[in-house]
Design an enzyme around this catalytic site. Sequence first.
Site, mmCIF file in Angstrom:
data_model
loop_
_atom_site.group_PDB
_atom_site.id
_atom_site.type_symbol
_atom_site.label_atom_id
_atom_site.label_comp_id
_atom_site.label_asym_id
_atom_site.label_seq_id
_atom_site.Cartn_x
_atom_site.Cartn_y
_atom_site.Cartn_z
ATOM 1 N N GLY A 41 15.679 -32.522 110.982
ATOM 2 C CA GLY A 41 14.591 -32.361 110.034
ATOM 3 C C GLY A 41 13.390 -33.246 110.274
ATOM 4 O O GLY A 41 12.411 -33.187 109.548
ATOM 5 N N HIS A 42 13.448 -34.101 111.280
ATOM 6 C CA HIS A 42 12.355 -35.032 111.532
ATOM 7 C C HIS A 42 11.541 -34.522 112.707
ATOM 8 O O HIS A 42 11.863 -34.778 113.862
ATOM 9 C CB HIS A 42 12.914 -36.436 111.809
ATOM 10 C CG HIS A 42 11.922 -37.521 111.578
ATOM 11 N ND1 HIS A 42 11.357 -38.219 112.600
ATOM 12 C CD2 HIS A 42 11.394 -38.028 110.442
ATOM 13 C CE1 HIS A 42 10.523 -39.123 112.109
ATOM 14 N NE2 HIS A 42 10.523 -39.028 110.801
ATOM 15 N N TYR A 43 10.499 -33.764 112.414
ATOM 16 C CA TYR A 43 9.652 -33.110 113.408
ATOM 17 C C TYR A 43 10.492 -32.199 114.306
ATOM 18 O O TYR A 43 10.706 -32.501 115.488
ATOM 19 C CB TYR A 43 8.880 -34.131 114.253
ATOM 20 C CG TYR A 43 8.057 -35.084 113.436
ATOM 21 C CD1 TYR A 43 6.994 -34.618 112.674
ATOM 22 C CD2 TYR A 43 8.348 -36.430 113.411
ATOM 23 C CE1 TYR A 43 6.233 -35.489 111.912
ATOM 24 C CE2 TYR A 43 7.593 -37.314 112.648
ATOM 25 C CZ TYR A 43 6.544 -36.830 111.909
ATOM 26 O OH TYR A 43 5.806 -37.691 111.158
ATOM 27 N N ILE A 48 11.556 -37.175 116.766
ATOM 28 C CA ILE A 48 11.368 -38.613 116.913
ATOM 29 C C ILE A 48 12.397 -39.294 116.025
ATOM 30 O O ILE A 48 12.599 -38.902 114.866
ATOM 31 C CB ILE A 48 9.942 -39.045 116.496
ATOM 32 C CG1 ILE A 48 8.906 -38.388 117.407
ATOM 33 C CG2 ILE A 48 9.797 -40.563 116.530
ATOM 34 C CD1 ILE A 48 7.473 -38.619 116.965
#
Length: 132
Positions: A41-43, A48
Amino acid sequence: MSAARPVSPVAADVRVETRTEEGLTATARAAIGPGEPVFTGHYPDFPIFPGVCVLECVRRAATDGSAAPHPARLAAVESARFAGAVYPGDTLSLSLTWRRTAGGLRCDATAATERGRTATVRLRFAYPGDTR
């Protein structure tokens, strides 16, 4: 009944590799694989490793019984400065330096990948029974 295992957003194994005889410096490594749950879910199109996860790797290294110079509990994250990104496939190299203070221990840590420094962190630890 066994003690509850701490919850962590990081799946990587943080391994302490070296510790000086007096116990005031240590190094650790964590291989940040593409399967880390936070990458989902982080980019999603450009994953990253979040800064809080870098902090978690430092905390895990600092509280590993083979790295910490004395039993202590984490009392505060005094500072954290992020200088570079951590990507899937990177190896996070951690360097920890301990010093005794009037109230416990302070741990100054750096985190780096093969591209250079990613973070500097300062943690404060209190001795068991200290409520500060």
